[in-house]
Design an enzyme around this catalytic site. Structure first.
Site, PDB file in Angstrom:
ATOM      1  N   GLN A 223       0.825  -1.203   0.000  1.00  0.00           N
ATOM      2  CA  GLN A 223       0.000   0.000   0.000  1.00  0.00           C
ATOM      3  C   GLN A 223       0.862   1.257   0.000  1.00  0.00           C
ATOM      4  O   GLN A 223       0.347   2.356  -0.076  1.00  0.00           O
ATOM      5  CB  GLN A 223      -0.905   0.017   1.241  1.00  0.00           C
ATOM      6  N   ARG A 370      -8.035  -0.869   8.689  1.00  0.00           N
ATOM      7  CA  ARG A 370      -9.163  -0.018   8.311  1.00  0.00           C
ATOM      8  C   ARG A 370      -9.414   1.054   9.378  1.00  0.00           C
ATOM      9  O   ARG A 370     -10.533   1.266   9.814  1.00  0.00           O
ATOM     10  CB  ARG A 370     -10.420  -0.852   8.082  1.00  0.00           C
ATOM     11  N   CYS A 371      -8.354   1.720   9.792  1.00  0.00           N
ATOM     12  CA  CYS A 371      -8.508   2.792  10.765  1.00  0.00           C
ATOM     13  C   CYS A 371      -7.269   3.659  10.744  1.00  0.00           C
ATOM     14  O   CYS A 371      -6.270   3.321  10.144  1.00  0.00           O
ATOM     15  CB  CYS A 371      -8.737   2.253  12.166  1.00  0.00           C
ATOM     16  N   GLU A 741     -12.835   4.492   6.435  1.00  0.00           N
ATOM     17  CA  GLU A 741     -12.694   3.660   7.623  1.00  0.00           C
ATOM     18  C   GLU A 741     -13.701   3.960   8.709  1.00  0.00           C
ATOM     19  O   GLU A 741     -13.810   3.201   9.670  1.00  0.00           O
ATOM     20  CB  GLU A 741     -11.270   3.844   8.156  1.00  0.00           C
TER      21      GLU A 741
END
Lengths: 796, 176, 291
Positions: A223, A370-371, A741
């Protein structure tokens, strides 16, 4: 006469434009790492430790070397001769690449085999003989903190015990005073269980070292390709311009594909040694038991409350289980991510947070799943605490939040733990959510149902998440500032190529980035190609995670377009033979203020940039921009869930799920809604079934999809989304905030609060996630809290 | 068309038994020499270059590798290539014709039924088998029928809508 | 993800398959649906030397009812065939209830009932169903065929009564003498999960009285458990709140669950009782409505 372009028609801001990337994915023509086949390519498989803590007394790979088709067997000893047995982590610690002295968690990388095909590599891994001398195992931070606990990191000088850090923020004394003045003190303790982002595509890499050019090309599931390039330059001591990281299509990331993993390093070394491309594709077990986990924090906090419901102060202690190596991917100034963003959306006068982190015999990680760096734990605790406190006060859940939410006229709002919240309409979101779910009706329905022995419950979660790190003053990873970048080339015919330092993994960058260009330049989105992920072509950026792409890279795109527009204005003035001051801009066109029908399009300006520029002007129409955001963005969300619990089995069903997200200006509403639904599903997953736990021997339970439960279409509830409240971000050039998120961060508490509400009256204060039926049943039957801390119970 | 799958480059080692299989893949007859242990998913992906069939787990859970074998949706990671002898295999690459997308492909794009795209081919193949059996499914039928395929991105709601979209188009096509 | 090497033979007839198994010895395995075996091979928990694939043997993919009312399920009848079977839906409620709960829809397209019985997984659903129904398994060996009652077929976890050169070719569900009723309930955390606990109930009634009762339990012991005391408590009695509660209590007593990440032993026992009561309660409700 002038006729401004219809922005929606050209696929600009606010258009639910169909996704460009879908064209290849629906045909099965995506290009994921494992789809890439290079001539002469070999395959690598990793041998992992079967035990959680043991000294390695012998490694004999001779039988593996004898297997036909085997080209190389790498062990820790061989790595050590090249100074590669250990590598730095993203949190100033070290991590073993291949174990030399001992193994510190089940699944740790011990050796790897490079062979003609992965089947043979696997055969050879099985032929490697290793003797392990077992050591006592630590599976939670309470054990790790005991005085006689085994020292896990005996490789580190000056490491006494297993504590990694003690860190605090806030006003301890002031907070104590607030508690002294409180009418009611409400306390909650819970464990946010270990989870794993678990994208369906596992991690992998193809390292291709070319001796004749000295160039190393690595195709990999990352990523953050530029961070990887820097890391490879530092770890492998290769010159940075001779390293090219290509991140092709990624089959989901969710934070799992940010860190550097041993498999990447081994495939690179193997390619250098063998001078052939070496592919490593992790299996699911390897992914789940060794790569970046998330959460695994014990939270203990209190609220000081006035009788009328006003919060006077908050204090919180966290105890984090980081596994065997401290490798959290997070801004380096903070040890427990942005945990101190907790209670940000409430007007809390004073607060204090104390954090401690420990080593255990578990996989390393602590990734931002996801945060935005531990905000999931922060917001979960906040909303579970709010639920408990409202009950302690005997106050309605909605009313308690109304009293304490930051009001619209209080912005900008400085929180006691140091953040600056700049915008929002929190009350409006809450009221919209309550209306959508039919709050008052449901409360009546719940009371009726209870008379018949049915358990209904409603749970609310409201929160504002800090998204889009940095600014660069406060946010860096290992000293690299957290800005991002964009570069645009407008071609002669008005078509454009846009590149950014971000790297999407399903968020639809190829679609939305072009929409920002359309909005800023009036070039139809279909005329813009978006490229990301190749460090040889993309500008330097920090990558895509923590919902930072739209807040940071998205802003950089707007800014670079404005630079290009400024130059196009000069070209327009030249073409229209007026001075620049007499030129006006409307979408896609410059015109003469005094004669609006005299104008030139952006495409005509582009042509002029290559064929008819004024004397002295540099040719071309391209530029780049590096964007350092002045602040984080602060989206707000209100999630409300209703459930029915079957008291006989502990099984609970979601009746309704309402989501109100104010994420500022929405570039592509369709994609925003897709992100929210995905996040809600992960919230449902974490609250209901998805977790990794360990037995007392350190055996990982949740090492494959039979035990690590991801909900299917059947269990996943439907969602009702609301996007009516829009508070533009005051500092973002197009008013957008992060969103990818929020639902995964704020959602879990809504589900858990709903089940806890259904259990009201039992005296049960907490059931640790996931709320598996047996835990809920135990709470109902035994009327006590249920802890999920490992080791998992067993008869043996 | 002949495909030679290079299973091993062993030099001087014992001979690895290879077996010849003849499979009809997306309408074309393909002959391959494979080791019996080669999974069908791997033959499709690496032997034939049909990389639209993905592999996402080791335990027959995720369904990313779903293909049709004689019209039935199966997980191609849980079938050996040799077992496909004489069978008809359809992969995601066989869904569209040269000029036209299959309505499922259109539906997934129209209804935003995918994000990272990794589960999508398997999801569409499972959906194809579902619609072949039941051309007018309810939302519940679809949620049940796709429960052997995992998606981490979408939350399934849009996948369900995509399949409904395709079902409607297919029905209108057959009515027309 | 990458199984060990093995030899592969695709048998064209049962006799050929039996010969191959005989020659292959203990390290040979039959490959039917493969939905349990192949995952275990991919994880290298199983590494047979020889696989004898029976998928190409004609005439084994049936399920039908004989004129006497017994139901016969061939070795290549897939779970999905049973899930969509009109025969089961009209005549065999316990099987009809269980079929959609096996694994997931894609696995059901390939896996077989007979293979599932042979796999002898204590968490296998079909084993409970066939046991509750008093079914049997037909084994085809070098000396012909023999029929093994389901109760004797499973010897332990992942161990069945077949000789190494025998192939299970059919499961037989005997004809009911009374009106059949029953059901299957399974507590799974997610589609495709193994049962935390599962209960198969198959009873026959003459209108008022239960003439035959079969109750078997999934996932709550070292192998599938037949709750014989609970069965006895129902036989010869009508379904009433009292007899149902008693059957539930006795079935829970028969369970031998272990505490694990799926739940405590106490919880699993409780689920057994709850499910027995729920299935029998539904049957009683249907009878009442009919009366």
């Amino acid at each position: 006469m002038t006729q401004a372009l219809d922005e929606i028609k050209i696929g600009g801001m606010g258009a639910s434009r169909k996704r460009v990337e879908d064209n290849r994915f629906i045909r099965g023509k995506g290009n994921y790492t494992d789809d890439i086949h290079l001539p002469g390519m070999l395959h690598m498989e990793i041998l992992r430790s079967p035990v959680a803590h043991a000294r390695i007394t012998r490694i004999d790979a001779s039988k593996a070397w004898e297997i036909p088709g085997v080209h190389l067997v790498l062990t820790g000893e061989m790595m050590a001769t090249r100074n590669l047995a250990w590598m730095p982590t993203l949190s100033y610690d070290t991590q073993a690449v291949l174990a030399t002295d001992k193994v510190r968690f089940q699944g740790q990388e011990v050796a790897c085999v490079i062979a003609d095909d992965p089947y043979i590599a696997k055969d050879a891994c099985e032929a490697i003989e290793i003797d392990y001398e077992p050591l006592p195992v630590v599976v939670n931070p309470m054990q790790a903190g005991e005085p006689d606990a085994p020292i896990i990191r005996d490789d580190k000088e000056n490491q006494a015990g297993n504590v990694i850090y003690d860190w605090e923020v806030g006003d301890a004394e002031g907070t104590d005073r607030a508690f002294e003045q409180a009418d009611v003190v409400s306390r909650l303790q819970l464990h946010y269980p270990r989870s794993h982002p678990s994208p369906i595509e596992c991690c992998g890499s193809i390292a291709d070292f070319n001796r004749s050019t000295s160039k190393l090309t690595v195709y990999m599931t990352t990523q953050a390709p530029h961070i990887i390039r820097a890391a490879v330059a530092l770890v492998a001591e290769l010159p940075e311009h001779m390293i090219r990281i290509i991140s092709p299509d990624i089959g989901g990331g969710f934070g799992n594909k940010v860190p550097v993993y041993p498999g990447y390093v081994c495939s690179i070394l193997a390619s250098i040694l063998l001078e052939r491309p070496v592919k490593w594709i992790e299996d699911k077990t390897g992914n789940l038991i060794s790569t970046g986990f998330a959460r695994d924090v014990y939270l203990d906090g209190e609220l000081a409350l006035r009788r009328d419901g006003k919060i006077l102060g908050m204090r919180m202690r966290t105890l984090a289980d980081h596994g065997a190596f401290f490798s959290d991917a997070q801004p380096s100034k903070f040890k427990i991510g942005l945990m101190h963003s907790t209670f940000g959306c409430y007007d809390v006068p004073v607060a204090h947070l104390a954090a401690r982190g420990l080593y255990t015999n578990k996989a390393p990680g602590g990734v931002a799943y996801r945060c935005s760096f531990r905000v999931t734990e922060a917001m979960f605790f906040q909303e579970r605490m709010m639920h408990a406190a409202a009950n302690d006060l005997g106050m309605d859940q909605a009313e308690f939040r109304r009293i304490n939410l930051v009001r619209d006229d209080q912005f900008p709002h400085r929180t006691p733990l140091g953040f600056l919240l700049d915008s929002g309409q929190y009350g409006a979101c809450l009221e919209l959510g309550l209306k959508a779910v039919g709050y008052e009706d449901f409360l009546r329905q719940k009371e009726e149902a209870r008379k018949n022995g049915r358990l209904l419950g409603i749970g609310i979660s409201t929160m504002s998440e800090p998204l889009g790190a940095g600014n660069s003053r406060e946010y860096d990873i290992l000293g690299i500032k957290m800005f991002d970048s964009a570069e645009i080339r407008v071609h002669m015919t008005g078509k454009a190529l846009l590149r950014t330092g971000a790297r999407g993994q399903g968020q639809g960058h190829e679609t939305t980035w072009a929409q920002i260009v359309a909005h800023e330049l009036g070039i139809p989105a279909d005329d813009v190609t978006v490229e990301e992920g190749d460090t040889d072509t993309a500008p330097f950026g920090m990558g895509t995670y923590a919902s930072r792409s739209t807040p940071v890279a998205g802003a950089a795109i707007a800014m670079v377009c404005r630079k290009v527009r400024a130059k196009a204005r000069k070209l327009a003035a030249h073409l229209l033979e007026v001075s620049e001051e007499d030129i006006e801009w409307e979408l896609g066109r410059f015109y003469v203020r005094s004669a609006p029908d005299r104008g030139v399009t952006i495409q005509e300006c582009a042509m002029a940039a290559y064929s008819n520029m004024p004397d002295g002007m540099e040719p071309g129409l391209e530029n780049n921009a590096y964007y350092d955001p002045p602040n984080l963005t602060w989206p707000f969300a209100c999630y409300i869930v209703t459930v029915e619990v079957d008291p006989e089995t502990g099984v609970w069903d979601v009746l309704n799920m309402v989501a109100v997200d104010d994420c500022g200006v929405r570039i592509n509403p369709m994609i925003v809604e897709g992100q929210i639904m995905g996040g809600l599903t992960e919230a449902f997953a974490m609250s209901s079934m998805q977790f990794i736990t360990f037995d007392s021997e350190g055996n990982c339970i949740g090492s494959n999809y039979m035990d690590y439960l991801i909900p299917t279409s059947w269990e996943t509830p439907g969602f009702e989304l609301h996007g009516e409240v829009v508070t533009p971000c005051p500092h973002h050039p197009i008013g957008a905030k992060g969103v990818g998120e929020c639902a995964a961060v704020g959602g879990p508490a809504a589900f858990v609060n709903a089940v806890m509400d259904a259990l009201a009256g039992t005296g049960v204060r907490n059931i640790d996630m996931p709320l598996l039926p047996d835990r809920v049943w135990e709470a109902i039957t035994e009327r006590h809290d249920v802890s999920g801390a490992p080791p998992v119970r067993s008869d043996g | 068309m002949t495909i030679i799958y290079e299973e091993t480059g062993a030099e001087g080692g014992p001979e690895i038994p290879q077996q010849r299989v003849t499979i009809r893949v997306n309408g074309r007859k393909v002959i391959a020499e494979v080791e019996p242990r080669l999974l069908l998913a791997h033959l499709l992906r690496h032997g034939m270059g049909l990389t639209g069939t993905h592999t996402g787990c080791d335990t027959t859970n995720c369904g990313a590798c779903t293909v049709l074998v004689d019209g039935r949706a199966v997980k191609s990671c849980t079938m050996f290539a040799v077992q496909a002898e004489g069978r008809e295999v359809t992969t995601v690459e066989g869904l569209a014709t040269q000029s036209e997308l299959h309505p499922l492909q259109e539906g997934f794009k129209e209804e935003h039924g995918l994000q990272c795209g990794f589960c999508t081919p398997g999801m569409m193949m499972a959906a194809k088998a579902l619609l072949d059996r039941n051309p007018d499914p309810t939302e519940e039928d679809i949620r049940w029928g796709l429960s052997g395929n995992l998606c981490r991105c979408t939350g399934y709601q849009n996948i369900v809508k995509s399949v409904l979209w395709a079902a409607e188009k297919l029905r209108s096509q057959s009515a027309g | 993800m990458y199984p060990s090497r093995f030899r592969y033979e695709a048998a064209r007839s049962l006799d050929q398959a039996v010969r191959l198994l005989r020659d292959g010895g203990d390290e040979a395995k039959v490959l039917a649906g493969g939905q349990s075996l192949i995952p275990m091979m991919k994880l290298r928990f199983a590494s047979p030397e020889l696989l004898v694939d029976i998928n190409n043997i004609p005439g084994l993919d049936y399920h039908h009812a004989d004129p006497d009312g017994s139901i016969h399920v061939g070795a290549l009848c897939r779970h999905a065939d049973l899930e969509h079977s009109g025969l089961l839906q009209s005549r065999q409620p316990t099987m009809a209830a269980a079929a959609p709960l096996i694994a997931d829809p894609l696995v059901r397209n390939r896996g077989t009932l007979v293979g599932s019985l042979c796999h002898a997984d204590p968490q296998g659903d079909w084993a409970s169903v066939v046991l509750a129904l008093g079914g049997s398994i037909v084994a085809h060996g070098p000396d012909g065929r023999r029929t093994i009652p389901a109760a004797d077929f499973v010897l332990g976890p992942f161990e069945n009564a077949l000789a190494h050169d025998e192939i299970a070719v059919e499961a037989i569900i005997p004809a009911p003498r009374g009106a059949p009723a029953g059901g299957y309930l399974k507590l799974e955390r997610r589609v495709g999960d193994f049962a935390t606990a599962g209960v198969a109930v198959a009873i026959e009634t003459d209108g008022a009285m239960v003439t035959r009762a079969g109750i078997a339990l999934t996932g709550v012991g070292g192998s599938t458990i037949k709750a014989t005391a609970a069965e006895a408590a129902l036989t010869g009695r009508p379904l009433t709140a009292e007899t149902i509660a008693e059957a539930g209590r006795l079935a829970a007593e028969a369970a031998q669950p272990k505490s694990d990440h799926r739940g405590s032993a106490t919880y699993k026992r409780h689920i057994v009782r709850t499910f027995v009561v729920r299935i029998l309660g539904r049957i009683e409700g249907t009878q009442e409505r009919a009366a």
